[in-house]
Design an enzyme around this catalytic site. Structure first.
Site, mmCIF file in Angstrom:
data_model
loop_
_atom_site.group_PDB
_atom_site.id
_atom_site.type_symbol
_atom_site.label_atom_id
_atom_site.label_comp_id
_atom_site.label_asym_id
_atom_site.label_seq_id
_atom_site.Cartn_x
_atom_site.Cartn_y
_atom_site.Cartn_z
ATOM 1 N N ALA A 70 0.833 -1.255 0.118
ATOM 2 C CA ALA A 70 0.053 -0.115 0.252
ATOM 3 C C ALA A 70 0.764 1.025 0.028
ATOM 4 O O ALA A 70 2.251 1.149 0.361
ATOM 5 C CB ALA A 70 -0.975 -0.068 1.142
ATOM 6 N N GLY A 109 0.692 -5.077 0.654
ATOM 7 C CA GLY A 109 -0.405 -5.004 -0.169
ATOM 8 C C GLY A 109 -0.114 -5.776 -1.540
ATOM 9 O O GLY A 109 -1.201 -6.435 -2.292
ATOM 10 N N GLU A 112 -0.415 -9.188 -0.974
ATOM 11 C CA GLU A 112 -1.868 -9.411 -0.952
ATOM 12 C C GLU A 112 -2.557 -9.468 -2.151
ATOM 13 O O GLU A 112 -3.641 -10.230 -2.500
ATOM 14 C CB GLU A 112 -2.579 -8.570 0.038
ATOM 15 N N GLU A 132 4.309 -5.735 7.022
ATOM 16 C CA GLU A 132 3.588 -4.479 7.726
ATOM 17 C C GLU A 132 3.855 -4.395 8.985
ATOM 18 O O GLU A 132 3.984 -3.394 9.621
ATOM 19 C CB GLU A 132 1.993 -4.908 7.543
HETATM 20 N N1 T1G Z 1 4.731 3.531 0.214
HETATM 21 C C1 T1G Z 1 5.089 4.726 0.034
HETATM 22 N N2 T1G Z 1 6.247 5.104 -0.402
HETATM 23 C C2 T1G Z 1 7.278 3.957 -0.632
HETATM 24 C C3 T1G Z 1 6.757 2.671 -0.230
HETATM 25 C C4 T1G Z 1 5.469 2.422 0.060
HETATM 26 N N3 T1G Z 1 4.999 1.070 0.319
HETATM 27 N N4 T1G Z 1 8.012 1.794 -0.368
HETATM 28 C C5 T1G Z 1 8.911 2.628 -0.623
HETATM 29 N N5 T1G Z 1 8.454 3.902 -0.743
HETATM 30 C C6 T1G Z 1 9.329 5.143 -1.155
HETATM 31 C C7 T1G Z 1 10.527 5.147 -0.229
HETATM 32 O O1 T1G Z 1 9.965 6.275 0.684
HETATM 33 C C8 T1G Z 1 11.330 5.997 -1.132
HETATM 34 O O2 T1G Z 1 11.079 7.194 -1.253
HETATM 35 C C9 T1G Z 1 11.339 5.210 -2.495
HETATM 36 O O3 T1G Z 1 9.903 4.609 -2.376
HETATM 37 C C10 T1G Z 1 12.425 4.156 -2.394
HETATM 38 O O4 T1G Z 1 12.341 3.324 -1.599
HETATM 39 C C11 T1G Z 1 -2.675 -2.870 3.305
HETATM 40 C C12 T1G Z 1 -0.950 -1.741 5.145
HETATM 41 C C13 T1G Z 1 10.178 -1.785 -1.978
HETATM 42 C C14 T1G Z 1 12.230 -3.000 -0.621
HETATM 43 O O5 T1G Z 1 6.685 -2.030 4.070
HETATM 44 O O6 T1G Z 1 10.808 -2.231 1.712
HETATM 45 O O7 T1G Z 1 0.844 -2.704 2.347
HETATM 46 O O8 T1G Z 1 12.829 8.356 -0.424
HETATM 47 O O9 T1G Z 1 14.743 3.885 -0.750
HETATM 48 O O10 T1G Z 1 16.058 0.619 -0.966
HETATM 49 O O11 T1G Z 1 -1.587 -4.776 4.043
HETATM 50 O O12 T1G Z 1 11.113 0.561 -0.169
HETATM 51 O O13 T1G Z 1 13.008 8.100 -2.686
HETATM 52 O O14 T1G Z 1 11.424 9.686 -1.768
HETATM 53 O O15 T1G Z 1 13.381 1.809 0.123
HETATM 54 O O16 T1G Z 1 15.238 -0.183 -3.195
HETATM 55 C C15 T1G Z 1 4.061 -2.431 3.229
HETATM 56 C C16 T1G Z 1 8.322 -0.878 2.274
HETATM 57 C C17 T1G Z 1 3.294 -1.355 3.098
HETATM 58 C C18 T1G Z 1 7.334 -2.030 1.726
HETATM 59 C C19 T1G Z 1 12.503 -0.859 -1.987
HETATM 60 N N6 T1G Z 1 4.995 -2.681 2.500
HETATM 61 N N7 T1G Z 1 9.241 -0.324 1.219
HETATM 62 O O17 T1G Z 1 13.896 -0.461 -1.242
HETATM 63 O O18 T1G Z 1 14.059 1.564 -2.017
HETATM 64 S S1 T1G Z 1 1.743 -1.327 4.253
HETATM 65 C C20 T1G Z 1 6.342 -2.319 2.772
HETATM 66 C C21 T1G Z 1 10.545 -1.273 1.206
HETATM 67 C C22 T1G Z 1 0.828 -2.284 3.512
HETATM 68 C C23 T1G Z 1 -1.345 -3.551 3.318
HETATM 69 C C24 T1G Z 1 -0.273 -2.909 4.133
HETATM 70 C C25 T1G Z 1 11.357 -0.854 0.247
HETATM 71 C C26 T1G Z 1 11.700 -1.603 -1.112
HETATM 72 P P1 T1G Z 1 12.127 8.355 -1.635
HETATM 73 P P2 T1G Z 1 13.695 2.577 -0.881
HETATM 74 P P3 T1G Z 1 14.767 0.356 -1.962
#
Ligand code: T1G
Length: 682
Positions: A70, A109, A112, A132
């Site tokens: 998400a 997500g 999912e 998450e």
């Molecule tokens: N939402 C918004 N922005 C995100 C994002 C996300 N999920 N993931 C990364 N970004 C932005 C991050 O802030 C950065 O921004 C840029 O993308 C590059 O990220 C309903 C509720 C995918 C492994 O927890 O683990 O789904 O600084 O530097 O090192 O059940 O990003 O460039 O402006 O980390 O190559 C669950 C979180 C969400 C994954 C890539 N998902 N992201 O790593 O790049 S909650 C996560 C990561 C959810 C549902 C629930 C990593 C990555 P900027 P980065 P990276």
């Protein structure tokens, strides 16, 4: 087969490949499932379902990854677009089979979404995960109900409660994906797979599967991870949801998941953990330096000093495949240091943390030397020698004459003035601090100390290098102790004063551990060494620490420090230490009094916040969230409290100011102003 582009809905387009509709999302940087993406996917799926000539659909992403979850930046804001759970349910209900084609990381997500699809294919390098919990949440789009049905309770617990992704191969073995695609032929393989399953009926829906209740697996899991999960709200909610997958109907399980998700989403822990997620990434940004600044190539690194710090520092680069020349003054010290490095690698390999051949590969990149001249071809040289200004000044003078033009010179000093060190060279623009935290090959924090004359490209180069060696880097200004250790000082001063006033080491440590710190100030002193920074004169006893050090109570390594230790290093309160403390109270004419836990918090933690506000006022940190990152990654501040500055907001700045004033501390101007205006410290 040529494709025919039919529809573009925002960041989502579709293309027909014969009787297969390929749905492609393209929303850099990580295809987060924001409102526009969700609405585009909804429109595309509806298009495919409405078209009777479409026999199957493929969902994939452009760019570097499948949906990474998400869009976290949408949390806490009014919901726009189709809710993700509804989108996933809609896909699953489709009468036309949908194949998820996965590359990069299908996370949260995104995973999912894949679970809502009827089939899943992934390239070998892909990862799938439900992280998450690391945001203080749980999979809120059906993941806690679908994942156990697909892979069983045990693997679902590992993925959902620990939040670690699994490889495509492990996902295949577990039944999470159906097939592996060629690394470079994902779309073609997915289309072929879609054709293969197009006519199969019934269409497999994860919700129709059943998972057996497995209370034993849950009990074993809880027991195994109790310590790591203590203090966090999300893990227990995750476990309850996984259990519900076996105990309740799918619909009831979804409702239960939704309730638990909303409780977490509205709680302070998730707000704190999401704050740290973005704060960590924000810390990499350097105010006033163009992100496109050309970086200096770092192909070879020199490390001076093969002791605990030097060896640990060197390991970071070797593990990232960067050759290192390590220099010591004595052969015996050099051999001891490189021996420790090899043993560290071998211990990690024995635990399966790194491949069996990693130790040899890493050590093959190491060039030990007894001569500083061996550093002449290094692009970056980091000194980790004795923490003494004269020693460092002399060394940097020598290095200046040896290393090539353009090479970066870094000091690993914990406290000392980097500008003074830089002034001993003809290249102050190439000098900065790289303050690693012990053990340097383990702790993720790196304070990058920007000297007054440090060139922007030098700073940008080292900040980028930090990511390459898997460190979380924070820019610090030149002041005593930079950010983290500077904030440690008021905590230590007050902790020792509290001892004299009536508190005990175990009381103060207990308050800090109950707060969520991995250990309290005195446990930390015993671990690091009570003799660290001691003047080494046993006849000069000016404080409790001197008294302990003078009689050899140097901490765990000596079996005694602020605590007594048994042969398994288990601590017990020390009567001798109580005696020493009483002696100081008597000398000071202090009558010990009962001290509340609240006073301990105010005097040891609020004072840290106050110091953080001064650090910001002086420009020694770029932003308040950077200070939070320092304390999370350098000192183990509980991530569910979001770091000292974030925690102060949740505590209430007015309460912090009142506490500081109650105990007579001068309150930082910015802190008082922020409290007065109801604003946050920036
Ligand atoms: N939402 C918004 N922005 C995100 C994002 C996300 N999920 N993931 C990364 N970004 C932005 C991050 O802030 C950065 O921004 C840029 O993308 C590059 O990220 C309903 C509720 C995918 C492994 O927890 O683990 O789904 O600084 O530097 O090192 O059940 O990003 O460039 O402006 O980390 O190559 C669950 C979180 C969400 C994954 C890539 N998902 N992201 O790593 O790049 S909650 C996560 C990561 C959810 C549902 C629930 C990593 C990555 P900027 P980065 P990276």
């Amino acid at each position: 087969m040529t494709s025919q582009s039919i529809q573009q809905s925002g960041p989502v387009r579709t293309a027909r490949h014969g009787d297969v509709l390929v749905i492609v999302a393209d929303s850099p940087p990580v295809n987060a499932l924001g409102a526009a993406v969700r609405d585009g996917l909804e429109a595309a799926i509806k298009e495919g379902v409405a078209d009777s000539s479409i026999a199957a659909m493929v969902v994939r992403c452009d760019g570097r990854t499948f949906f990474a979850g998400a869009d976290i930046s949408e949390f806490g804001k009014p919901l726009r677009g189709v809710p993700l759970p509804d989108l996933v349910n809609m896909i699953e209900a489709s009468p036309t089979p949908v194949v998820a084609a996965i590359h990069g990381s299908a996370l949260g997500g995104g995973c999912e979404m894949a679970l809502g699809c009827h089939y899943r294919i992934a390239v070998p390098s892909a990862k799938l995960g439900t992280p998450e919990v690391k945001l203080g949440l749980l999979p809120g789009a059906g993941g806690t109900q679908r994942l156990p049905r697909l892979v069983g309770t045990g693997i679902a617990l590992e993925m959902i409660v620990l939040g670690n992704p699994v490889s495509a191969q492990k996902a295949k073995d577990a039944g999470l994906i159906d097939r592996l695609a060629g690394e470079n032929t994902l779309e073609a393989d997915a289309i072929a797979f879609a054709r293969e399953i197009a006519g199969k009926r019934p269409i497999p829906r994860v919700r129709d599967r059943h998972v057996e209740a497995d209370a034993a697996a849950i009990a074993v899991f809880r027991a195994e991870h109790r310590r790591k999960l203590s203090g966090f709200d999300a893990p227990e909610a995750c476990i309850a949801c996984v259990a519900a997958a076996a105990e309740r109907s799918f619909a009831d399980g979804l409702a239960f998941e939704r309730d638990e998700f909303m409780k977490l989403m509205t709680g302070t822990q998730s707000a704190a953990q999401r704050h740290i997620f973005f704060a960590e990434r924000q810390a990499a940004k350097i105010d006033g330096v163009d992100p496109a600044t050309p970086l200096r190539p770092i192909a070879k690194v020199g490390v001076i000093g093969a002791g605990t710090m030097g060896g640990g520092i060197a390991m970071n680069f070797l593990s990232a495949g960067v050759p290192v020349t390590i220099v010591e003054m004595q052969q015996e010290a050099l051999e001891r240091g490189t021996g420790v490095m090899r043993r560290n690698y071998e211990a990690s390999a024995a635990k399966g943390r790194i491949p069996a051949d990693a130790p040899d590969k890493a050590m093959a990149l190491l060039t030990p030397s007894l001569s500083l001249d061996a550093l002449a071809d290094c692009d970056l040289v980091i000194e980790a020698v004795y923490e003494d200004m004269s020693v460092k000044k002399e060394l940097f003078g020598k290095l200046d004459a040896i290393v090539k033009p353009g090479a970066i010179l870094a000091s690993n000093t914990s406290y000392l003035n980097v500008d003074e060190i830089a002034a001993c060279t003809q290249r102050p623009q190439d000098v900065l601090g790289m303050h690693f935290f012990s053990p340097a090959n383990v702790m993720k924090l790196l304070e990058v100390v920007r000297g007054a004359k440090t060139a922007p490209d030098v700073l940008a180069t080292v900040m980028a290098l930090a990511k390459r060696i898997r460190k979380v880097a924070v820019v610090a200004g030149v002041c005593h102790g930079f950010i983290g250790n500077r904030m440690l000082m008021p905590r230590q001063v007050e902790a020792n004063k509290l001892l004299l006033e009536g508190a005990t080491p175990e009381q103060i440590d207990r308050v800090h551990v109950a707060f969520g710190m991995p250990m309290g100030p005195f446990q930390m002193a015993d671990l690091a060494g009570v003799d660290i920074g001691w003047h080494r004169d046993p006849t000069r006893i000016e404080n409790i620490r001197d008294a302990l050090a003078a009689e050899g109570r140097w901490g765990q390594k000596k079996g005694a420090g602020f605590y007594d230790y048994d042969d398994k290093r288990r601590p017990t309160p020390s009567p001798r230490v109580a005696e020493i403390i009483d002696g100081f109270r008597t000398s000071a004419g202090t009558k010990p009094r009962a001290i509340s836990d609240g006073e301990i918090v105010a005097r040891t933690l609020y004072t840290m916040v106050n110091e953080g506000a001064l650090i910001l006022e002086e420009g020694m940190a770029q932003r308040a969230s950077d200070i939070d990152v320092v304390w999370i990654y350098g000192y183990g501040w509980p991530v569910y409290r979001g770091g000292p500055m974030f925690w102060a907001q949740t505590e209430g700045l007015d309460k912090v100011v009142a506490g500081l004033e109650r105990y007579g501390f001068p309150v930082a101007r910015s802190l008082k102003a922020a409290a007065g205006n109801g604003e946050a410290l920036k």
